[in-house]
Write an enzyme that holds these catalytic residues in place. Structure first.
Site, PDB file in Angstrom:
ATOM      1  CB  ALA A   1      53.515  34.813  72.512  1.00 49.39           C
ATOM      2  CE  LYS A   2      57.949  33.485  68.551  1.00 51.88           C
ATOM      3  NZ  LYS A   2      58.251  34.690  67.777  1.00 51.88           N
TER       4      LYS A   2
ATOM      5  CE1 TYR B   1      59.900  33.499  71.826  1.00 53.85           C
ATOM      6  CE2 TYR B   1      59.662  31.011  71.412  1.00 53.85           C
ATOM      7  CZ  TYR B   1      60.113  32.224  70.957  1.00 53.85           C
ATOM      8  OH  TYR B   1      60.851  32.167  70.011  1.00 53.85           O
TER       9      TYR B   1
ATOM     10  CB  SER C   1      58.637  29.646  67.767  1.00 54.00           C
ATOM     11  OG  SER C   1      59.659  28.566  68.301  1.00 54.00           O
TER      12      SER C   1
ATOM     13  N   GLY D   1      62.928  43.965  65.354  1.00 49.98           N
ATOM     14  CA  GLY D   1      63.852  43.122  66.124  1.00 49.98           C
ATOM     15  C   GLY D   1      65.109  42.638  65.031  1.00 49.98           C
ATOM     16  CB  ALA D   2      66.166  44.742  62.038  1.00 52.05           C
ATOM     17  N   GLY D   3      68.198  44.264  65.026  1.00 56.57           N
ATOM     18  CA  GLY D   3      69.313  44.538  65.586  1.00 56.57           C
ATOM     19  C   GLY D   3      70.240  43.333  65.754  1.00 56.57           C
ATOM     20  NE  ARG D   4      69.406  39.756  70.558  1.00 58.92           N
ATOM     21  CZ  ARG D   4      69.764  39.465  71.505  1.00 58.92           C
ATOM     22  NH1 ARG D   4      70.763  39.346  72.084  1.00 58.92           N
ATOM     23  NH2 ARG D   4      68.587  38.802  72.319  1.00 58.92           N
TER      24      ARG D   4
ATOM     25  CG  ASP E   1      58.031  48.999  73.862  1.00 58.64           C
ATOM     26  OD1 ASP E   1      57.728  48.022  73.362  1.00 58.64           O
ATOM     27  OD2 ASP E   1      57.725  49.268  75.059  1.00 58.64           O
ATOM     28  CB  VAL E   2      57.177  46.209  68.649  1.00 60.97           C
ATOM     29  CG1 VAL E   2      58.300  46.794  67.513  1.00 60.97           C
ATOM     30  CG2 VAL E   2      57.567  45.206  69.629  1.00 60.97           C
TER      31      VAL E   2
END
Length: 253
Positions: A157-158, A154, A142, A13-16, A63-64
């Site tokens: 998952a977190k 979410y 999170s 997720g290093a794109g932003r 896609d991870v």
């Protein structure tokens, strides 16, 4: 193994946002960095910026949640930069909705990116870490792990990532590998800006409102998370493992 472990990090997720900030920080810390993201163009530009500043980096699209793509990406990083000994599992998506309106696709897509993705990435990289008898895994959880309205998927998952982190710490500790989780609070990113837009409020108003609820009276920046990640992957943090660190401007747990 003789000599020092290779200083090669992978950030998903290093794109932003947080991922981009962590990748840039680790590059400044002396790591060669593999920037992984679903959007290959965005992580390629981040890698170019690191390279222009004198570092070593590559951008890889994947896609991870796809095991073949994960294995291919990790192999490419190992071949081009060296054996990865640091993994930052940051890739994430939101598909927010109240339970009665949440689709199975909303549930599955969030689970696949956060949990399956972190599992696949950790499984693919651990062999390099255990061979070198040194490694660091940092999973992005999170404050939503504590429960958050409209985020059943979410939040689950977190929270799951926290249990995953603690288990990795038990299994990998004897190989010199630590595993920790960072649980950010409100961080100003493209993702939180998109949430504001979806709710029909301005991002500035959203940040002001959030800051009033945070003891330090400001919202977080991606660099706040990058700073903690930098410590957790350092030699100085070798006795810190299996921990969940809430980086939220105040007490959470």
């Amino acid at each position: 193994m003789t000599g020092s472990p290779s200083k090669v990090a992978i950030v998903t997720g290093a794109g932003r946002g947080i991922g981009a900030a962590v990748a840039a920080r680790l590059a400044r810390d002396g790591f060669a960095v593999g920037l992984l993201d679903l959007d290959e163009a965005s992580c390629a530009s981040g890698a170019e910026a690191i390279t222009a500043a004198g570092g070593r980096a590559i951008g890889v699209g994947l896609d991870v949640s796809d095991s073949a793509q994960v294995d291919a990406a990790v192999t490419r990083v190992a071949e081009e930069l060296g054996a990865p000994t640091v993994l930052i599992n940051n890739a994430g998506i939101t598909r927010d909705n109240m339970l009665f309106k949440m689709s199975e696709d909303d549930w599955d897509s969030v689970m696949n990116v956060h949990l399956r993705g972190s599992f696949l990435m950790s499984r693919a990289t651990q062999k390099y870490m255990t061979e070198q008898k040194w490694g660091r895994i940092v999973n992005l959880s999170s404050t939503s792990a504590l429960g958050n309205r409209g985020q059943a998927n979410y939040s689950a998952a977190k929270a799951g990532l926290q249990g995953f982190t603690k288990t990795l710490a038990f299994e990998l500790g004897k190989f010199g590998v630590t595993a920790n989780a960072i649980a950010p609070g409100f961080i100003a990113t493209e993702m939180t800006a998109a949430t504001a837009e979806r709710l029909g409020i301005s991002f500035e108003d959203m940040k002001k409102g959030a800051a009033q609820e945070i003891p330090v009276r400001r919202v977080g920046e991606p660099e706040d998370i990058a700073n903690v990640a930098s410590f957790l992957v350092s030699d100085e943090a070798s006795f810190v493992s299996g921990q969940v660190i809430y980086v939220a401007g105040g007490p959470k747990a």
